[in-house]
Design a protein around this motif. Structure first.
Motif, mmCIF file in Angstrom:
data_model
loop_
_atom_site.group_PDB
_atom_site.id
_atom_site.type_symbol
_atom_site.label_atom_id
_atom_site.label_comp_id
_atom_site.label_asym_id
_atom_site.label_seq_id
_atom_site.Cartn_x
_atom_site.Cartn_y
_atom_site.Cartn_z
ATOM 1 N N ARG A 42 10.831 -11.840 0.044
ATOM 2 C CA ARG A 42 10.734 -11.630 1.493
ATOM 3 C C ARG A 42 9.370 -11.092 1.932
ATOM 4 O O ARG A 42 9.096 -11.028 3.125
ATOM 5 C CB ARG A 42 11.826 -10.667 1.948
ATOM 6 N N LEU A 43 8.522 -10.680 0.977
ATOM 7 C CA LEU A 43 7.206 -10.158 1.368
ATOM 8 C C LEU A 43 6.354 -11.237 2.023
ATOM 9 O O LEU A 43 5.509 -10.937 2.884
ATOM 10 C CB LEU A 43 6.465 -9.597 0.147
ATOM 11 N N ASP A 53 12.686 -10.620 8.767
ATOM 12 C CA ASP A 53 11.398 -9.941 8.611
ATOM 13 C C ASP A 53 10.409 -10.369 9.693
ATOM 14 O O ASP A 53 9.677 -9.536 10.228
ATOM 15 C CB ASP A 53 10.826 -10.222 7.220
ATOM 16 N N ASP A 77 8.767 -7.956 12.488
ATOM 17 C CA ASP A 77 7.311 -7.891 12.678
ATOM 18 C C ASP A 77 6.959 -8.035 14.154
ATOM 19 O O ASP A 77 6.242 -7.206 14.730
ATOM 20 C CB ASP A 77 6.615 -8.997 11.878
ATOM 21 N N ARG A 95 5.897 -5.151 4.938
ATOM 22 C CA ARG A 95 7.219 -5.530 4.433
ATOM 23 C C ARG A 95 7.529 -4.817 3.119
ATOM 24 O O ARG A 95 8.682 -4.447 2.866
ATOM 25 C CB ARG A 95 7.298 -7.048 4.268
ATOM 26 N N ASP A 100 8.628 -1.439 3.947
ATOM 27 C CA ASP A 100 10.017 -1.474 4.405
ATOM 28 C C ASP A 100 10.982 -1.445 3.226
ATOM 29 O O ASP A 100 11.982 -0.720 3.237
ATOM 30 C CB ASP A 100 10.270 -2.745 5.230
#
Length: 637
Positions: free
Chosen positions: A473-474, A536, A540, A615, A618
């Motif tokens: 997910r980054l 995500d 953002d 991310r 997070d």
């Protein structure tokens, strides 16, 4: 005729002309002088020594500083690092020595117990020097940063007491005391702001001189003892009497010397870099032997523990004069000054408020150095948070409430009577408990509340597929970048893991980078608002309000996105969380339309790296409940 070549010595070993040695050596003395004499002044005032005793302490301190500096810079046998390192009394020892002296009854009785501890601690340092390299792992930045911060903070009350009159007669309501203290501090700050180079290095000395001169003109500084002092005097061994030995005091001083050994090691490596000379473990051992020998000599000749002075390391960098014989010359000058009791009497006449103003600047600067060291600590690892918080908390506890030492047995009162000693021991022991005893699971790096937490040791054992599933997910879309980062295992800490993703991104082929860019959504598009592009992306862009745009703003962003895609063939990628709002985003996008395709390719990569950083943070925050609560409380999550 046979030709010959003469090998030029390394700049460190260059012997300069006598005139230059004298001038450069005196400059070192000036930069060092205020720091050198402040320790005996603070100690004498705190444990109740007479002015005559203080004068002798100052002269003995300067005399022994000179000997210590010559030992360190010139060296003999396996003693002395042979670098331009000037030695001085360590500030780390001030608070513990005050505590030792007061616990022993103050005055010269307390001083004798201090000297006993100093002599033994010096001998211990001398003999453990060869093995200290093996102990360095117990003093990482989380320990040294905590200790240095504690030193600065714990000494500030001493400076504050001097600023309001000091000694047994503080007068916090006296406007003159406040004026002298703040005036001295203001002079130091002004010099640091206006001047650079040598003037900046002697700002404290100038502040002390000007503050004392003003106090003398207003009849608040007295130098009657100068006329009564001799022009020449030699400090003799055990001038105050035979040293007394207390186990608790010795343990406290050994801890101080272990801490200063860490500082010395850092100074040796820093000086080696400045003078372009390789430093090895044997050099560190030589430096620490010199510290230990000088400290023992200090205890015999009525002085205190010694270490390398960082101020003079900075002066070497500033002047680019690398010869170690310059420091040796400074040592000779200090010995000569130490043989003149009238010089010590002049220093002893500095008013307490003036000294307090200068000390506020110096001790607070020590705390700042601690902050800088702590900036290298991984605070995503909650173990480090516990170490720093507990050590600083306990140090401040006994500093603010010194009477709590009376609640423990007499043998422990030395430790509980000093915030520096208690805080330092706490930091060292907790670091061993958390990082060196039992299985090291590492910090939590992923896992939302209610889900299993993923720790660093587990990350290092993951398969490639598990790694990609955890950290995919980054980056937007189905990118191979995360899989490339997997190849950089094992990761020593969170920062190494974070860096692996960045390096994998920038090292990827252009085709992979281009495909990754295409996966990012346009700013303010409907697909982000309805969650089609993923949670995500929505998070953002929500940080700048881009998921709730009015019709006019939506049209402006759509027009910008279309123009950008037409020119560069990729979406406009901006780390929205770092932006200052919608207008700033539009302005930034229009500005970037003027760039070349190559420049925009690089800019897009940088923005992707920033987005991935957020991310990643997070993920770490979600895996650490305390961090999650903190970020939510401050509205940063």
């Amino acid at each position: 005729m046979r030709g010959s070549t003469t090998r030029r010595p390394h700049p460190v070993d260059e012997m300069l002309p006598v005139g230059k040695l004298a001038v450069y050596g005196f400059q070192h003395v000036l930069a060092f002088y205020a720091g050198a004499v402040i320790v005996p002044i603070l100690l004498a005032g705190a444990i109740g020594l007479s002015e005559r005793d203080l004068i002798h302490l100052i002269n003995a301190d300067l005399f022994t500083c000179g000997i210590a500096s010559i030992i360190q810079s010139v060296g003999f046998w396996k003693i002395g690092v042979r670098l331009p390192l000037l030695q001085g009394v360590t500030f780390t020892a001030v608070s513990p020595m005050i505590a030792i002296g007061l616990a022993a009854g103050g005055g010269t009785d307390g001083l004798l117990v201090i000297y006993g501890a100093v002599i033994v601690a010096g001998l211990v340092t001398f003999f453990i020097a060869p093995v200290f390299g093996k102990l360095i792992r117990f003093f990482p930045p989380v320990v040294t940063g905590s200790v240095i911060t504690i030193i600065g903070i714990a000494l500030l009350p001493v400076a504050a007491l001097d600023a309001v009159g000091g000694g047994s007669d503080p007068q916090p309501t006296d406007p003159r005391n406040l004026a002298y203290a703040l005036g001295t501090l203001a002079v130091i700050v002004l010099i640091q702001r206006v001047f650079r180079g040598f003037m900046a290095t002697v700002a404290v000395l100038i502040g002390l001189v000007l503050g004392t001169l003003v106090a003398w003109l207003l009849a608040d500084a007295h130098f009657d003892s100068v006329a009564d002092s001799d022009w020449f005097g030699v400090t003799t061994p055990f001038w105050f009497g035979w040293p007394q030995f207390s186990l608790a005091a010795i343990i406290s001083m050994i801890v101080v010397m272990l801490i200063t050994a860490v500082e010395t090691t850092g100074d040796v490596f820093a000086t080696g870099e400045i003078v372009d000379k390789r430093v090895g473990s044997e050099d560190v051992a030589r430096a620490l032997r010199a510290d230990g020998l000088a400290t023992t000599i200090g205890g015999v000749f009525n002085s205190f523990p010694y270490t390398c002075f960082a101020e003079n390391v900075g002066l070497v960098r500033l002047t680019r004069v690398k010869s170690r014989y310059v420091v040796a010359a400074a040592g000779v000058i200090m010995i000569l000054i130490g043989l003149v009791p009238k010089a010590g009497a002049i220093v002893a006449g500095i008013p307490h408020p003036v000294l307090g103003g200068a000390a506020l600047a110096m001790f607070a600067t020590v705390a700042v150095v601690g902050f800088q060291t702590l900036s290298r600590v991984d605070f995503h690892d909650h173990r480090n948070v516990v170490i720093v918080a507990s050590s600083i908390g306990l140090a401040l506890f006994v500093t603010v409430q010194p009477d709590v030492a009376k609640a423990v047995p007499e043998w422990a009162q030395i430790i509980f009577g000093s915030g520096i000693t208690l805080g330092s021991i706490t930091a060292i022991l907790l670091n061993i408990v958390f990082h060196h005893i039992g299985k090291d699971f590492g910090p939590a790096v992923a896992g939302a509340p209610g889900e299993p937490t993923v720790r660093l040791d587990q990350v290092n054992k993951m398969s490639r597929e598990e790694f990609v599933e955890t950290f995919g997910r980054l980056f937007q879309g189905d990118s191979p970048i995360v899989a490339r980062a997997y190849d950089r295992r094992p990761f020593t800490d969170i920062n190494a893991l974070r860096a692996a993703f960045q390096e994998a991104l920038f090292a990827a082929p252009d085709t992979e980078q281009r495909a990754l860019m295409q996966a990012y959504p346009d700013l303010g598009c409907d697909a982000v608002a309805d969650g089609t592009t993923g949670e995500d992306s929505r998070r953002d862009q929500a940080s700048a309000g881009l998921i709730h745009l009015d019709e006019e703003s939506r049209t402006e962003f759509a027009r910008l996105a279309s123009a950008y895609r037409e020119r560069f063939g990729i979406p406009l990628i901006v780390c929205v969380r770092d932006a200052a709002g919608r207008e700033a985003l539009l302005h930034e996008g229009l500005r970037r339309l003027e760039n070349s395709p190559t420049q925009e390719h690089a800019a897009a990569l940088i923005e992707i790296a920033k987005i991935a950083n957020h991310r990643f943070s997070d993920l770490v925050a979600e895996a650490n409940p305390i961090m999650t609560a903190r970020t939510r409380a401050f509205g940063t999550h």
